[in-house]
Write a protein that holds these residues in place. Structure first.
Motif, PDB file in Angstrom:
ATOM      1  N   ALA A 145       0.838  -1.207   0.000  1.00  0.00           N
ATOM      2  CA  ALA A 145       0.000   0.000   0.000  1.00  0.00           C
ATOM      3  C   ALA A 145       0.868   1.250   0.000  1.00  0.00           C
ATOM      4  CB  ALA A 145      -0.941  -0.018   1.206  1.00  0.00           C
ATOM      5  N   ARG A 146       1.853   1.272   0.882  1.00  0.00           N
ATOM      6  CA  ARG A 146       2.712   2.449   0.959  1.00  0.00           C
ATOM      7  C   ARG A 146       3.471   2.666  -0.344  1.00  0.00           C
ATOM      8  NH1 ARG A 146       7.402   3.301   5.414  1.00  0.00           N
ATOM      9  NH2 ARG A 146       8.235   1.468   4.333  1.00  0.00           N
ATOM     10  N   ASP A 147       3.981   1.583  -0.902  1.00  0.00           N
ATOM     11  CA  ASP A 147       4.723   1.717  -2.151  1.00  0.00           C
ATOM     12  C   ASP A 147       3.823   2.251  -3.264  1.00  0.00           C
ATOM     13  OD1 ASP A 147       6.924   0.795  -0.846  1.00  0.00           O
ATOM     14  OD2 ASP A 147       6.933  -1.201  -1.758  1.00  0.00           O
ATOM     15  N   MET A 148       2.603   1.783  -3.309  1.00  0.00           N
ATOM     16  CA  MET A 148       1.690   2.256  -4.354  1.00  0.00           C
ATOM     17  C   MET A 148       1.363   3.732  -4.150  1.00  0.00           C
ATOM     18  SD  MET A 148      -0.865  -0.799  -5.531  1.00  0.00           S
ATOM     19  CE  MET A 148      -1.542  -1.204  -3.937  1.00  0.00           C
ATOM     20  N   ILE A 149       1.166   4.122  -2.899  1.00  0.00           N
ATOM     21  CA  ILE A 149       0.886   5.541  -2.620  1.00  0.00           C
ATOM     22  C   ILE A 149       2.071   6.399  -3.057  1.00  0.00           C
ATOM     23  CG2 ILE A 149       0.572   7.230  -0.770  1.00  0.00           C
ATOM     24  CD1 ILE A 149      -1.058   5.025   0.717  1.00  0.00           C
ATOM     25  N   LYS A 150       3.257   5.955  -2.658  1.00  0.00           N
ATOM     26  CA  LYS A 150       4.454   6.724  -3.001  1.00  0.00           C
ATOM     27  C   LYS A 150       4.660   6.816  -4.500  1.00  0.00           C
ATOM     28  CE  LYS A 150       7.397   6.479   1.071  1.00  0.00           C
ATOM     29  NZ  LYS A 150       8.516   5.777   1.731  1.00  0.00           N
ATOM     30  N   ALA A 151       4.318   5.743  -5.195  1.00  0.00           N
ATOM     31  CA  ALA A 151       4.494   5.732  -6.653  1.00  0.00           C
ATOM     32  C   ALA A 151       3.389   6.495  -7.357  1.00  0.00           C
ATOM     33  CB  ALA A 151       4.538   4.286  -7.145  1.00  0.00           C
ATOM     34  N   GLY A 152       2.457   7.043  -6.600  1.00  0.00           N
ATOM     35  CA  GLY A 152       1.389   7.833  -7.212  1.00  0.00           C
ATOM     36  C   GLY A 152       0.307   6.996  -7.867  1.00  0.00           C
ATOM     37  N   ILE A 154      -2.410   5.887  -6.821  1.00  0.00           N
ATOM     38  CA  ILE A 154      -3.791   6.324  -6.562  1.00  0.00           C
ATOM     39  C   ILE A 154      -3.871   7.856  -6.605  1.00  0.00           C
ATOM     40  CG2 ILE A 154      -4.406   4.243  -5.269  1.00  0.00           C
ATOM     41  CD1 ILE A 154      -4.237   5.954  -2.697  1.00  0.00           C
ATOM     42  N   GLY A 155      -2.867   8.474  -7.186  1.00  0.00           N
ATOM     43  CA  GLY A 155      -2.875   9.930  -7.330  1.00  0.00           C
ATOM     44  C   GLY A 155      -2.544  10.629  -6.023  1.00  0.00           C
ATOM     45  N   GLU A 156      -3.001  11.867  -5.933  1.00  0.00           N
ATOM     46  CA  GLU A 156      -2.791  12.656  -4.714  1.00  0.00           C
ATOM     47  C   GLU A 156      -3.745  12.153  -3.636  1.00  0.00           C
ATOM     48  OE1 GLU A 156      -3.871  17.199  -3.199  1.00  0.00           O
ATOM     49  OE2 GLU A 156      -4.773  16.299  -4.977  1.00  0.00           O
ATOM     50  N   VAL A 157      -3.214  11.797  -2.478  1.00  0.00           N
ATOM     51  CA  VAL A 157      -4.080  11.299  -1.401  1.00  0.00           C
ATOM     52  C   VAL A 157      -4.851  12.458  -0.790  1.00  0.00           C
ATOM     53  CG1 VAL A 157      -4.150  10.228   0.870  1.00  0.00           C
ATOM     54  CG2 VAL A 157      -2.625   9.321  -0.896  1.00  0.00           C
ATOM     55  N   ALA A 273      -7.906   4.262  -4.868  1.00  0.00           N
ATOM     56  CA  ALA A 273      -8.135   4.109  -3.434  1.00  0.00           C
ATOM     57  C   ALA A 273      -7.577   2.781  -2.956  1.00  0.00           C
ATOM     58  CB  ALA A 273      -9.627   4.195  -3.130  1.00  0.00           C
ATOM     59  N   LEU A 274      -7.274   2.741  -1.678  1.00  0.00           N
ATOM     60  CA  LEU A 274      -6.783   1.526  -1.034  1.00  0.00           C
ATOM     61  C   LEU A 274      -7.569   1.309   0.249  1.00  0.00           C
ATOM     62  CD1 LEU A 274      -2.997   2.181  -1.520  1.00  0.00           C
ATOM     63  CD2 LEU A 274      -4.190   0.146  -2.346  1.00  0.00           C
ATOM     64  N   VAL A 275      -7.986   0.066   0.477  1.00  0.00           N
ATOM     65  CA  VAL A 275      -8.774  -0.265   1.662  1.00  0.00           C
ATOM     66  C   VAL A 275      -8.249  -1.555   2.269  1.00  0.00           C
ATOM     67  CG1 VAL A 275     -11.066  -0.978   2.453  1.00  0.00           C
ATOM     68  CG2 VAL A 275     -10.837   0.930   0.841  1.00  0.00           C
ATOM     69  N   PHE A 276      -8.152  -1.575   3.570  1.00  0.00           N
ATOM     70  CA  PHE A 276      -7.637  -2.747   4.279  1.00  0.00           C
ATOM     71  C   PHE A 276      -8.507  -3.025   5.495  1.00  0.00           C
ATOM     72  CE2 PHE A 276      -5.025  -4.522   7.714  1.00  0.00           C
ATOM     73  CZ  PHE A 276      -4.494  -5.650   7.094  1.00  0.00           C
ATOM     74  N   HIS A 277      -8.800  -4.295   5.717  1.00  0.00           N
ATOM     75  CA  HIS A 277      -9.537  -4.713   6.906  1.00  0.00           C
ATOM     76  C   HIS A 277      -8.662  -5.675   7.712  1.00  0.00           C
ATOM     77  CE1 HIS A 277     -13.100  -2.812   5.359  1.00  0.00           C
ATOM     78  NE2 HIS A 277     -13.070  -3.527   4.272  1.00  0.00           N
ATOM     79  N   TYR A 287      -8.538   0.216  -5.793  1.00  0.00           N
ATOM     80  CA  TYR A 287      -9.404   0.751  -6.853  1.00  0.00           C
ATOM     81  C   TYR A 287      -8.583   1.681  -7.716  1.00  0.00           C
ATOM     82  CZ  TYR A 287     -13.236   3.123  -9.210  1.00  0.00           C
ATOM     83  OH  TYR A 287     -14.084   3.634 -10.156  1.00  0.00           O
ATOM     84  N   LYS A 288      -8.747   1.558  -9.026  1.00  0.00           N
ATOM     85  CA  LYS A 288      -8.032   2.431  -9.948  1.00  0.00           C
ATOM     86  C   LYS A 288      -8.988   2.980 -10.989  1.00  0.00           C
ATOM     87  CE  LYS A 288      -3.297   1.016 -10.253  1.00  0.00           C
ATOM     88  NZ  LYS A 288      -2.274   0.318 -11.055  1.00  0.00           N
ATOM     89  N   ASN A 289      -9.034   4.281 -11.091  1.00  0.00           N
ATOM     90  CA  ASN A 289      -9.847   4.913 -12.123  1.00  0.00           C
ATOM     91  C   ASN A 289      -9.445   4.469 -13.516  1.00  0.00           C
ATOM     92  OD1 ASN A 289     -11.851   6.430 -11.007  1.00  0.00           O
ATOM     93  ND2 ASN A 289     -10.625   8.285 -10.804  1.00  0.00           N
ATOM     94  N   SER A 290      -8.183   4.101 -13.678  1.00  0.00           N
ATOM     95  CA  SER A 290      -7.688   3.781 -15.014  1.00  0.00           C
ATOM     96  C   SER A 290      -8.180   2.428 -15.522  1.00  0.00           C
ATOM     97  CB  SER A 290      -6.158   3.814 -15.023  1.00  0.00           C
ATOM     98  OG  SER A 290      -5.648   2.915 -14.063  1.00  0.00           O
ATOM     99  N   ASP A 291      -8.818   1.651 -14.677  1.00  0.00           N
ATOM    100  CA  ASP A 291      -9.430   0.425 -15.192  1.00  0.00           C
ATOM    101  C   ASP A 291     -10.521   0.846 -16.164  1.00  0.00           C
ATOM    102  OD1 ASP A 291      -7.791  -1.163 -13.722  1.00  0.00           O
ATOM    103  OD2 ASP A 291      -9.230  -1.551 -12.125  1.00  0.00           O
ATOM    104  N   GLY A 292     -10.820   0.005 -17.086  1.00  0.00           N
ATOM    105  CA  GLY A 292     -11.734   0.378 -18.175  1.00  0.00           C
ATOM    106  C   GLY A 292     -13.099   0.832 -17.681  1.00  0.00           C
ATOM    107  N   GLN A 293     -13.695   1.724 -18.441  1.00  0.00           N
ATOM    108  CA  GLN A 293     -15.035   2.199 -18.082  1.00  0.00           C
ATOM    109  C   GLN A 293     -16.007   1.027 -17.954  1.00  0.00           C
ATOM    110  OE1 GLN A 293     -16.951   4.719 -20.911  1.00  0.00           O
ATOM    111  NE2 GLN A 293     -18.391   5.557 -19.424  1.00  0.00           N
ATOM    112  N   GLY A 294     -16.776   1.036 -16.908  1.00  0.00           N
ATOM    113  CA  GLY A 294     -17.720  -0.050 -16.694  1.00  0.00           C
ATOM    114  C   GLY A 294     -17.082  -1.289 -16.109  1.00  0.00           C
ATOM    115  N   GLN A 295     -15.759  -1.261 -15.964  1.00  0.00           N
ATOM    116  CA  GLN A 295     -15.066  -2.430 -15.413  1.00  0.00           C
ATOM    117  C   GLN A 295     -14.329  -2.074 -14.130  1.00  0.00           C
ATOM    118  OE1 GLN A 295     -12.615  -4.497 -18.206  1.00  0.00           O
ATOM    119  NE2 GLN A 295     -14.241  -4.733 -19.706  1.00  0.00           N
ATOM    120  N   GLN A 296     -14.571  -0.869 -13.634  1.00  0.00           N
ATOM    121  CA  GLN A 296     -13.887  -0.454 -12.413  1.00  0.00           C
ATOM    122  C   GLN A 296     -14.532  -1.060 -11.174  1.00  0.00           C
ATOM    123  OE1 GLN A 296     -14.947   3.412 -13.522  1.00  0.00           O
ATOM    124  NE2 GLN A 296     -12.890   4.062 -14.124  1.00  0.00           N
TER     125      GLN A 296
END
Lengths: 375, 375, 375, 375
Positions: A145-152, A154-157, A273-277, A287-296
């Motif tokens: 999660a941290r690495d993905m955040i740092k790599a941008g 999920i964009g600006e948190v 977005a990132l979610v953890f339980h 979650y990534k906006n860049s996944d295809g429309q209707g497939q997110q």
């Protein structure tokens, strides 16, 4: 590891829940990982002689003692694990530091930030290595999660939610214990501290806190037929402002009936977005906006060898790690730090910082106003 | 319903998202339920003539108009549905009230509490019936949750968490709209208002609020090649204290990337808990300490005929209701109130109260201090 | 729709569970969609006069009757909905067909494939349009799943699992009903039929079936103080081979305690997978190998406007459709077919085909061998 | 454990995935549990000398060897762990048995039932103790499920579904390996075997099987630029009839894209149900009809100290066990059996029985008919 690799001899103080977790971790870590040092289990201490003896035999320590100072006094011991109740952490740690030993202390580091500060100063002056047991940070999926955040990724948190809720204090008839002491006790100190550690692990420094700590069960049986007034909080919440510009909330709650390990987070960025339980420690939702429309949609990522150091435990994905495995990762990180191969993953200064934020949250709650975090 | 049952003639203003939802609900409600009155669709108004015409034909209204005052002026119309942008709610509602018509107004009731207060006073003076569209409260599982809480099935309620997060404002390049107007706009007014309504529906009155409302996207395209400054919040959070002694948090967030309908709540009592996720509106999670040792866990209750009025839609459990069904329940409740057979489910006074709490949250956020809710 | 659009006048036979569902769907469809014809509710029939009268008033039919042949005899009626018990489907449908009316018949089409075959031949000879109520196929996410499969988004489909399990026959003390008749009854005919329809909808023709149908509750109260022997299956399973080369299983089960609507499928392709749980009809799970390494996982896609025709119900994603909405989609598809603008979504020939596969599964179960599906 | 407790000296053959799992389990078990014997790690064997040396150092074995017969020949070794490819299990096990050693062999016991039978006979004649690595059965929640079934908590069990699906053979370009050998290979032998073991663990003996085993990827790269024909199945399914009267299905599938550990079961009884998902090994879902009307639903039970032997790992619920912990439970059970304090949890005869059922499933698939299980 060759025959000539250095040896680290361990002394363990305390054989309860966390004492056993440390013992298992010291056994697992060198077997799971290729560590730069051998670990030898030297001495285990417990004020209960039978417990100490059992621990020595079961966990493979060379000897047992009822006097923790035997560990301090043993010149051959390199690492001291402190797993006793909070109020004992300071004296034991200071003694170990004075003896030049590295210290692995369970959280919270001390009942007060003042104590934690003294411990931190001593450790830094002595130049020994320290580790505080914020074990949830050792989860491979936290690193992901941290690495993905740092790599941008999920964009600006923008916004954050953190929780640590359990239900072990739900029963109002359960007796008063050391966890209810005003010095260092309460749900926010015990559990909220984890939420602060996780929040900063993922998003970086917190700048401002507005807290609300509430006592719901005002008195508890004193074990002698009477009752004792409880002043610590059963639930503590905080509004947060991060240096990055993100804002969020955290909650520590030990009366969350039905929750066993709700150490959760939700991170919302501008493009994902990132979610953890925490009750599903082997799953991270992405979650990534860049996944295809209707497939997110939120993806359920299962921990596997793609998420170091999972692969050291098991080469097959989805087989799952457990709590004790996280402690083994914690030990491995500490050993690397002692060997000078990595920074301390979460040292006394880190623990002190959490302690300060806990106290700031308490103060904010009393005063009903925002507080600035000293960084 | 006999041939002699009273008739309620409906005028609908607005044919967008909520206009269509109202039209469908007016069609569904009398077919799903045995209502004490017949519903006739009289006139539909939209400033766009084609939209009005289409709506009349499609939804079965007797006539269409581009002038909403035609509805006010029609003596035979009994109910006026107001589904236009917020800033128009007041004038339309006051006109309808003055004409002695019952008013079903979408939320938020008005851009300001002052406006909402004026509308409420007018309605109460006129003695007409009112309804504000807090449709999530119409979920059969909300009723189940509230009934269980009232019956003490989860003991004394201690802590609460409420959310309403979506992601329709995530994209910073999306243009400035009426939702960004300072009067009545912002994530907390739009979505946080729902969390307050749900919180009080379940736990009773809120007494104190400490808010934190944050603007993350400070400017947006103005549609004319430039940008326009946005002052409303993208996320609003509040710490809550309830009259019952419970405490909690709510959050309204329209930049929660990946969330479509996170209208969630978690209620923790002394002996049990209730959890709801809005993206699964047919499921309620229930935890009870009284379940056998080792067999406790959150139960996933699926909506069914045991949860009125689900059975009016479908006699088989698990077949699921949708959003438009909730609006039909809302209409049915309003018709019962008009017929004098029940209290108004959520009238202008209720809507005003929410509006006041939203403004109090804004003020609290500006001042950084706790605010008392006027009850 | 202009004033000159054609009118379709509807006669509804039966006012129970499915009768009401049809009535709601006929009311919803023209309001939700822009249909190429107006729908008028002409006559509703039920052998119970009060039920017929109530239905006429509540659902807006022009008249009520206790004699379903009144509907057949009315020259102005264009569509006949048959929602009575299975054994009545044939006579009613044949009469309607003979009268030149389009027929919308609930599933199963008839108690036997022979009957269904006769009905199909009659319909095709007459050139009228038909629809069988396999409503789960109307889910927008089913269309999404099928489109993704066809587009190769999960590669070559290899294996399949389908379920339809509920628990309405779990209680052995529940009395014998028409659903226990050997002609057309049983869990596989009732629920397994849905799994076959879904399987072929997604993967194309089934070529071979090996079934196992089991009766667990061998006798039930006969309502007269005695018991009656039950010969139909409580659970029916089938191994499947598809023309495409894929293989799989399906199960119809009405004694699956705790399951309300387990109409599930799992489709595994060479590069991805799709999973659906009927108790969450607004969610589709999608897995794609092409997601980044370490970031792969099943995505939870929530139904929204990207998934036609969801957007006709609601412009906002995540607000969720319900069961009755699926029936409205079914009606809309039938109206399009009647208008000659689309193929019949699931006509009598399709229903007959399912019926044949159900009987083939029964025969396979008796003989313990694979059977070839006649295509 | 006193100083005089017996010692069990272990020899481990193989240091791959399962070799490491055994080594970790032998380290963990005596630390987690109070075992009736001490465990000493004597010798580890691997044909790769470096691997053997590393394992000896890392896992704490006294010595390493490249010749597994050194372990057989060592008189002081009590237990031999066999974690090599299947085809080697027989020779190694027979040699160990002949030397009077207890044998802990990974699954499948042998490539053929004939081999497994020979191994079983030898073990029983020699009177040594055996264990086959069906580790999923060691999950504390499996024990809970079985205990609840036995206690009648879900009534008479009627229907069953079992799965074990993963995706490690999804890629058709992945090369031919020993897992593709006809003797002992294939998805049903590898994964379906687990489903049979779990099914019988929970429901008791299977009486009849009808199988369908399918090869989807008919050839794979041979590693030398060509391709090699694959004859083993990629997915195997079976219809089952249990002695108890229950019926069900199982599936073993190694081309289930996206599945990492879908070792799932669903058990439907007359008054309740149990559901387990292997990717969430710390959760068991329980449904009980006896929960109050309108409050029924599947409960998510989280593993905790109420579910032995979880509490030996961790005193706090919800902290979660991992895969390696299950192996430690397996070792503990074996040690108890060796000490004569318990039955062998899953001995060679049990492994042989699974092997026979796998072969019966293969035969049934070839012949397309039901087969009787020899019990």
């Amino acid at each position: 590891m060759s025959q000539t690799s250095p040896r680290l001899r361990v002394g363990l103080i305390g054989t309860g829940f966390m004492g056993k977790a440390h013992a298992l971790a010291f056994a697992l870590a060198p077997r799971v990982f290729q560590l730069p040092a051998e670990i030898e289990l030297a001495t285990v201490a417990d004020i209960d002689e039978a417990a100490a003896q059992h621990a020595a035999t079961a966990y493979g320590f060379d000897r047992a003692t009822t006097n923790w100072r035997d560990i301090i006094d043993a010149p051959s011991i390199d690492i001291v694990s402190v797993t006793t109740p909070n109020k004992l952490h300071k004296d034991m740690s200071l003694a170990a530091i004075a003896a030049g030993k590295h210290v692995y202390c369970e959280k919270p580091l001390a009942p007060t930030a003042a104590d934690a500060s003294e411990m931190t100063a001593a450790a830094e002056t002595a130049g020994i290595k320290t580790q505080v047991g914020f074990n949830y940070l050792c989860n491979p999926l936290f690193r992901l999660a941290r690495d993905m955040i740092k790599a941008g990724e999920i964009g600006e948190v923008r916004t954050y939610r953190g929780l640590h809720a359990e239900d072990y204090m739900t029963d109002a008839r359960a007796p008063y214990t050391f966890r209810h002491d005003t010095a260092g006790g309460g749900a926010f100190a015990d559990l909220g501290s984890h939420t602060l550690a996780t929040a900063e692990y993922l998003l970086g420094p917190i700048e401002q806190i507005l807290g609300d700590c509430v006592t719901k069960i005002g008195e508890r049986p004193d074990g002698a037929g009477g009752t004792k007034r409880v002043e610590v909080d059963d639930v503590g919440r905080a509004l947060l402002r991060f240096a990055s510009g993100a804002t969020g909330t955290v909650e520590g709650n030990w009366v969350a009936t039905g929750r066993r390990m709700q150490h959760d987070f939700e991170v919302y960025g501008s493009t994902g977005a990132l979610v953890f339980h925490g009750e599903r420690l082997n799953e991270l939702l992405l979650y990534k906006n860049s996944d295809g429309q209707g497939q997110q949609g939120f993806r359920r990522i299962l921990a596997g060898p793609d998420h170091p150091p999972y692969g050291d435990f098991c080469v097959a994905p989805g087989h799952q790690l457990g709590f004790n495995d996280l402690k083994a990762i914690e030990v491995a990180g500490f050993v690397l730090a002692i060997a000078g191969l990595a920074d301390e993953p979460f040292n006394f200064r880190s623990g002190l910082h959490i302690q300060k934020m806990v106290e700031l949250t308490h103060r904010s709650s009393r005063e009903g106003t925002w507080q600035n975090v000293e960084n």
